[in-house]
Design an enzyme around this catalytic site. Structure first.
Site, PDB file in Angstrom:
ATOM      1  N   ARG A 177       0.854  -1.180   0.000  1.00  0.00           N
ATOM      2  CA  ARG A 177       0.000   0.000   0.000  1.00  0.00           C
ATOM      3  C   ARG A 177       0.894   1.235   0.000  1.00  0.00           C
ATOM      4  O   ARG A 177       2.062   1.176   0.373  1.00  0.00           O
ATOM      5  CB  ARG A 177      -0.920   0.034   1.215  1.00  0.00           C
ATOM      6  CG  ARG A 177      -0.435  -0.833   2.365  1.00  0.00           C
ATOM      7  CD  ARG A 177      -1.338  -0.778   3.560  1.00  0.00           C
ATOM      8  NE  ARG A 177      -0.594  -0.122   4.642  1.00  0.00           N
ATOM      9  CZ  ARG A 177      -0.994   0.958   5.260  1.00  0.00           C
ATOM     10  NH1 ARG A 177      -2.118   1.540   4.938  1.00  0.00           N
ATOM     11  NH2 ARG A 177      -0.269   1.497   6.219  1.00  0.00           N
ATOM     12  N   ARG A 181      -2.747  10.468   3.284  1.00  0.00           N
ATOM     13  CA  ARG A 181      -3.591  11.006   4.350  1.00  0.00           C
ATOM     14  C   ARG A 181      -4.356  12.213   3.840  1.00  0.00           C
ATOM     15  O   ARG A 181      -3.742  13.147   3.344  1.00  0.00           O
ATOM     16  CB  ARG A 181      -2.736  11.457   5.527  1.00  0.00           C
ATOM     17  CG  ARG A 181      -2.092  10.311   6.251  1.00  0.00           C
ATOM     18  CD  ARG A 181      -1.372  10.869   7.473  1.00  0.00           C
ATOM     19  NE  ARG A 181      -0.511   9.843   8.031  1.00  0.00           N
ATOM     20  CZ  ARG A 181       0.430  10.093   8.918  1.00  0.00           C
ATOM     21  NH1 ARG A 181       0.622  11.338   9.352  1.00  0.00           N
ATOM     22  NH2 ARG A 181       1.180   9.118   9.400  1.00  0.00           N
ATOM     23  N   ARG A 260      19.304  -5.448   1.382  1.00  0.00           N
ATOM     24  CA  ARG A 260      19.687  -4.116   0.989  1.00  0.00           C
ATOM     25  C   ARG A 260      20.587  -3.568   2.091  1.00  0.00           C
ATOM     26  O   ARG A 260      20.369  -3.850   3.271  1.00  0.00           O
ATOM     27  CB  ARG A 260      18.418  -3.260   0.871  1.00  0.00           C
ATOM     28  CG  ARG A 260      18.473  -2.132  -0.087  1.00  0.00           C
ATOM     29  CD  ARG A 260      17.077  -1.873  -0.667  1.00  0.00           C
ATOM     30  NE  ARG A 260      16.070  -1.615   0.349  1.00  0.00           N
ATOM     31  CZ  ARG A 260      15.954  -0.473   1.034  1.00  0.00           C
ATOM     32  NH1 ARG A 260      16.814   0.517   0.861  1.00  0.00           N
ATOM     33  NH2 ARG A 260      14.968  -0.307   1.904  1.00  0.00           N
ATOM     34  N   ARG A 291      18.551  10.428   1.582  1.00  0.00           N
ATOM     35  CA  ARG A 291      18.127  11.392   2.594  1.00  0.00           C
ATOM     36  C   ARG A 291      19.332  11.912   3.378  1.00  0.00           C
ATOM     37  O   ARG A 291      20.412  11.330   3.316  1.00  0.00           O
ATOM     38  CB  ARG A 291      17.090  10.800   3.549  1.00  0.00           C
ATOM     39  CG  ARG A 291      17.420   9.421   4.052  1.00  0.00           C
ATOM     40  CD  ARG A 291      16.233   8.852   4.844  1.00  0.00           C
ATOM     41  NE  ARG A 291      16.551   7.507   5.326  1.00  0.00           N
ATOM     42  CZ  ARG A 291      15.789   6.827   6.170  1.00  0.00           C
ATOM     43  NH1 ARG A 291      14.680   7.344   6.635  1.00  0.00           N
ATOM     44  NH2 ARG A 291      16.135   5.618   6.552  1.00  0.00           N
ATOM     45  N   GLU A 314      22.659   9.453   3.431  1.00  0.00           N
ATOM     46  CA  GLU A 314      22.388   8.014   3.365  1.00  0.00           C
ATOM     47  C   GLU A 314      22.255   7.583   1.908  1.00  0.00           C
ATOM     48  O   GLU A 314      21.503   8.184   1.148  1.00  0.00           O
ATOM     49  CB  GLU A 314      21.097   7.726   4.143  1.00  0.00           C
ATOM     50  CG  GLU A 314      20.690   6.269   4.144  1.00  0.00           C
ATOM     51  CD  GLU A 314      19.489   6.009   5.059  1.00  0.00           C
ATOM     52  OE1 GLU A 314      19.437   6.551   6.188  1.00  0.00           O
ATOM     53  OE2 GLU A 314      18.589   5.271   4.624  1.00  0.00           O
ATOM     54  N   TYR A 364      12.303  -7.711   8.569  1.00  0.00           N
ATOM     55  CA  TYR A 364      12.495  -6.381   9.124  1.00  0.00           C
ATOM     56  C   TYR A 364      11.707  -6.296  10.427  1.00  0.00           C
ATOM     57  O   TYR A 364      10.507  -6.566  10.467  1.00  0.00           O
ATOM     58  CB  TYR A 364      12.036  -5.265   8.168  1.00  0.00           C
ATOM     59  CG  TYR A 364      12.244  -3.935   8.857  1.00  0.00           C
ATOM     60  CD1 TYR A 364      13.514  -3.363   8.911  1.00  0.00           C
ATOM     61  CD2 TYR A 364      11.215  -3.316   9.549  1.00  0.00           C
ATOM     62  CE1 TYR A 364      13.743  -2.191   9.617  1.00  0.00           C
ATOM     63  CE2 TYR A 364      11.435  -2.142  10.258  1.00  0.00           C
ATOM     64  CZ  TYR A 364      12.699  -1.590  10.281  1.00  0.00           C
ATOM     65  OH  TYR A 364      12.930  -0.445  10.991  1.00  0.00           O
ATOM     66  N   ASP A 366      11.026  -3.595  13.655  1.00  0.00           N
ATOM     67  CA  ASP A 366      11.290  -2.385  14.412  1.00  0.00           C
ATOM     68  C   ASP A 366      11.788  -2.795  15.803  1.00  0.00           C
ATOM     69  O   ASP A 366      11.589  -3.936  16.233  1.00  0.00           O
ATOM     70  CB  ASP A 366      10.007  -1.553  14.546  1.00  0.00           C
ATOM     71  CG  ASP A 366       9.827  -0.582  13.388  1.00  0.00           C
ATOM     72  OD1 ASP A 366      10.841  -0.097  12.858  1.00  0.00           O
ATOM     73  OD2 ASP A 366       8.666  -0.306  13.029  1.00  0.00           O
TER      74      ASP A 366
HETATM   75  P1  FAD Z   1      20.710  -6.264  15.507  1.00  0.00           P
HETATM   76  O1  FAD Z   1      20.467  -4.995  16.184  1.00  0.00           O
HETATM   77  O2  FAD Z   1      21.076  -6.308  14.111  1.00  0.00           O
HETATM   78  O3  FAD Z   1      21.675  -7.116  16.405  1.00  0.00           O
HETATM   79  C1  FAD Z   1      22.282  -8.306  15.940  1.00  0.00           C
HETATM   80  C2  FAD Z   1      23.666  -8.378  16.547  1.00  0.00           C
HETATM   81  O4  FAD Z   1      24.238  -9.667  16.234  1.00  0.00           O
HETATM   82  C3  FAD Z   1      24.620  -7.340  15.980  1.00  0.00           C
HETATM   83  O5  FAD Z   1      25.173  -6.574  17.032  1.00  0.00           O
HETATM   84  C4  FAD Z   1      25.675  -8.169  15.255  1.00  0.00           C
HETATM   85  O6  FAD Z   1      26.976  -7.604  15.353  1.00  0.00           O
HETATM   86  C5  FAD Z   1      25.604  -9.494  16.013  1.00  0.00           C
HETATM   87  N1  FAD Z   1      26.125 -10.615  15.240  1.00  0.00           N
HETATM   88  C6  FAD Z   1      25.805 -10.969  13.973  1.00  0.00           C
HETATM   89  N2  FAD Z   1      26.536 -12.034  13.587  1.00  0.00           N
HETATM   90  C7  FAD Z   1      27.329 -12.367  14.634  1.00  0.00           C
HETATM   91  C8  FAD Z   1      28.337 -13.362  14.845  1.00  0.00           C
HETATM   92  N3  FAD Z   1      28.669 -14.234  13.867  1.00  0.00           N
HETATM   93  N4  FAD Z   1      28.966 -13.418  16.038  1.00  0.00           N
HETATM   94  C9  FAD Z   1      28.661 -12.521  17.024  1.00  0.00           C
HETATM   95  N5  FAD Z   1      27.722 -11.541  16.870  1.00  0.00           N
HETATM   96  C10 FAD Z   1      27.075 -11.467  15.689  1.00  0.00           C
HETATM   97  N6  FAD Z   1      13.644   0.258  14.444  1.00  0.00           N
HETATM   98  C11 FAD Z   1      12.796   1.143  15.001  1.00  0.00           C
HETATM   99  O7  FAD Z   1      12.016   0.761  15.879  1.00  0.00           O
HETATM  100  N7  FAD Z   1      12.811   2.459  14.617  1.00  0.00           N
HETATM  101  C12 FAD Z   1      13.667   2.921  13.673  1.00  0.00           C
HETATM  102  O8  FAD Z   1      13.649   4.105  13.343  1.00  0.00           O
HETATM  103  C13 FAD Z   1      14.559   2.016  13.069  1.00  0.00           C
HETATM  104  N8  FAD Z   1      15.406   2.435  12.118  1.00  0.00           N
HETATM  105  C14 FAD Z   1      16.232   1.530  11.538  1.00  0.00           C
HETATM  106  C15 FAD Z   1      17.100   1.972  10.550  1.00  0.00           C
HETATM  107  C16 FAD Z   1      17.935   1.069   9.922  1.00  0.00           C
HETATM  108  C17 FAD Z   1      18.872   1.556   8.874  1.00  0.00           C
HETATM  109  C18 FAD Z   1      17.894  -0.299  10.276  1.00  0.00           C
HETATM  110  C19 FAD Z   1      18.760  -1.294   9.581  1.00  0.00           C
HETATM  111  C20 FAD Z   1      17.044  -0.730  11.265  1.00  0.00           C
HETATM  112  C21 FAD Z   1      16.209   0.175  11.906  1.00  0.00           C
HETATM  113  N9  FAD Z   1      15.355  -0.228  12.914  1.00  0.00           N
HETATM  114  C22 FAD Z   1      14.515   0.665  13.495  1.00  0.00           C
HETATM  115  C23 FAD Z   1      15.314  -1.635  13.341  1.00  0.00           C
HETATM  116  C24 FAD Z   1      16.232  -1.943  14.501  1.00  0.00           C
HETATM  117  O9  FAD Z   1      17.569  -1.694  14.154  1.00  0.00           O
HETATM  118  C25 FAD Z   1      16.004  -3.421  14.849  1.00  0.00           C
HETATM  119  O10 FAD Z   1      14.730  -3.593  15.375  1.00  0.00           O
HETATM  120  C26 FAD Z   1      16.956  -3.953  15.835  1.00  0.00           C
HETATM  121  O11 FAD Z   1      18.246  -3.771  15.360  1.00  0.00           O
HETATM  122  C27 FAD Z   1      16.689  -5.439  15.979  1.00  0.00           C
HETATM  123  O12 FAD Z   1      17.544  -5.965  16.910  1.00  0.00           O
HETATM  124  P2  FAD Z   1      18.210  -7.381  16.678  1.00  0.00           P
HETATM  125  O13 FAD Z   1      18.800  -7.730  17.989  1.00  0.00           O
HETATM  126  O14 FAD Z   1      17.254  -8.327  16.068  1.00  0.00           O
HETATM  127  O15 FAD Z   1      19.319  -7.159  15.560  1.00  0.00           O
HETATM  128 NA    NA Z   2      14.759   4.661  10.863  1.00  0.00          NA
END
Ligand code: FAD
Ligand code: NA
Length: 389
Positions: A177, A181, A260, A291, A314, A364, A366
């Site tokens: 979608r 608004r 990506r 951006r 970015e 993905y 948040d």
């Molecule tokens: P991650 O934060 O990715 O943590 C995974 C960890 O595992 C990393 O530290 C990595 O180093 C580690 N790891 C991976 N492989 C290994 C290995 N082999 N050995 C040891 N360690 C390892 N969320 C929002 O709510 N609001 C936002 O505005 C927002 N903006 C974002 C913008 C971007 C560009 C991105 C990419 C994400 C955004 N997010 C946002 C999402 C947010 O980053 C995620 O929800 C969050 O990172 C998820 O946490 P996670 O623990 O699943 O993953």
């Molecule tokens: Na963001």
């Protein structure tokens, strides 16, 4: 003595670690390959200005989940920040997401909500026969949803820069979608709770890890056999929560999953204010970045210098498999979904290893979703299964 190994110190891994360390009081060892905790939410003060910079892209916290809101407030308070985004297109600035203000500015008119709705419906209906269901690519899908004029201004250039691909060659199912608004409300998120951590993301994340039962080892890669908590030495020996990439865990047995990635270029400028707002999108295709973030505007309540500012451009592109490109957003093509199914079968067969987080599930998420999903893994899988012996 370690009861549980957590691979990855992002929000998923730290939530699991904190929960198990408190109840039932397990000894948790968290490893991360990066030199800091926090995963992609990590931020740090830019050294010359003190302005908090989000190293892996701007992170805005928002949720409507009461349990998550209560949980995160144990570690930090939140400011009353409300996110807004603007877009520059052909030398003019418009409010996003596309709203009545955007449409009236774009068409140089003063339409009412009903008139604007009728205009968008007419553009969407006449420009492309067949409607959304018949769309053969992203461009046709977008036009069927919002019509050609708004698509060409606000979607085409931005999307082709995001994917480095012409929208006529992108799959229609990348977008389901394109909300429009029919009010002047341009507050970006609709969630009940929103704000930024008062003293920053890293303070919040470090508080989650600050527990006598939690040990954190940084610069420690799960696949590096030179460190003791590696895959070969630990799988089958103790319970593991793995939040790294699922395809990497299985040596890419079903091929690499598509991601990506983003490239960031930061700059400190000797002026007090560069763009007057935290995030400015650039819709024109000729401008190579998607951006610009200006971090001081995320914390207007802070005492930042008035003669310096930090901006970050970015750029977006496909991650190259087998390189150091950070996986940021799942591409999720039909091939990716087929491979993911095959990886999920391998996950089911890997007993004692629990896959979670955005990389471990190829989704993905948040921040509030990663935290909610970690809390439910703890409740439904880990606590019932890991009674301390
Ligand atoms: P991650 O934060 O990715 O943590 C995974 C960890 O595992 C990393 O530290 C990595 O180093 C580690 N790891 C991976 N492989 C290994 C290995 N082999 N050995 C040891 N360690 C390892 N969320 C929002 O709510 N609001 C936002 O505005 C927002 N903006 C974002 C913008 C971007 C560009 C991105 C990419 C994400 C955004 N997010 C946002 C999402 C947010 O980053 C995620 O929800 C969050 O990172 C998820 O946490 P996670 O623990 O699943 O993953
Ligand atoms: Na963001």
């Amino acid at each position: 003595m370690t009861d549980v190994l957590v691979v990855g110190s992002g929000f998923f891994g730290l939530t699991v670690a904190e929960q198990l360390a408190n109840d039932p009081g397990l000894k948790v060892h968290v490893i991360d390959r990066r030199p800091h905790v926090g995963g992609n939410a990590y931020s740090e003060a830019e050294p010359t200005t003190g302005i908090e910079v989000h190293r892996y892209g701007a992170h805005l916290f928002h949720t409507s989940n009461e349990r998550v809101w209560d949980y995160v407030n144990r570690f930090t308070t939140f400011t009353d920040y409300r996110h807004h985004v603007y877009s520059t297109y052909r030398g003019e600035v418009f409010p996003l997401p596309i709203n009545l203000g955007t449409i009236n500015q774009f068409t140089r008119s003063a339409m009412s909500p009903a008139e604007a709705r009728a205009w968008v419906t007419e553009q969407a209906g006449t420009a492309f026969s067949g409607g959304a269901a018949a769309a053969a690519n992203l461009e046709e899908k977008a036009i069927s949803l919002i019509g050609r004029p708004l698509y060409e201004a606000f979607i085409r250039g931005y999307t082709s820069k995001q994917w480095q691909t012409d929208p006529t060659e992108l799959s229609a199912d990348i977008i389901t979608r394109l909300p429009v608004r029919y009010t002047y409300d341009n507050r970006y998120f609709n969630d009940r709770y929103e704000g930024l951590p008062t003293d920053g993301y890293t303070a919040w994340l470090e508080r989650m890890a600050d527990h006598p039962n939690i040990t954190v080892s940084l610069d420690t890669d799960f696949f590096d056999e030179g460190q003791p908590l590696n895959k070969a030495a630990t799988v089958g020996q103790l319970p593991i929560v793995y939040t790294g990439p699922v395809d990497r865990y299985f040596d890419h047995a079903h091929g690499p999953l598509g991601w990506r990635t983003l490239d960031f270029e930061s700059e400190v400028l000797p002026i007090g204010d560069f763009q007057g707002t935290p995030v400015m999108n650039y819709a024109d295709e000729e401008i190579p970045y998607t951006r610009i973030h200006e971090f001081r505007h995320f914390h207007p309540e802070r005492d930042y210098p008035s003669d310096a500012t930090v901006i970050m451009r970015e750029f977006s592109r496909f991650a190259r498999a087998g390189t150091d490109d950070e996986p940021y957003y799942p591409v999720n093509t039909a091939d990716d979904r087929t491979a993911l199914k095959a990886y999920r079968d391998l996950v089911d067969g890997e007993s004692g290893v629990h896959f979670g987080g955005r990389l471990g599930t190829y989704q993905y998420l948040d921040m509030h979703m990663a935290i909610a999903s970690a809390l439910s893994m703890v409740d439904n899988v880990l606590r019932p299964g890991l009674v301390r012996g």
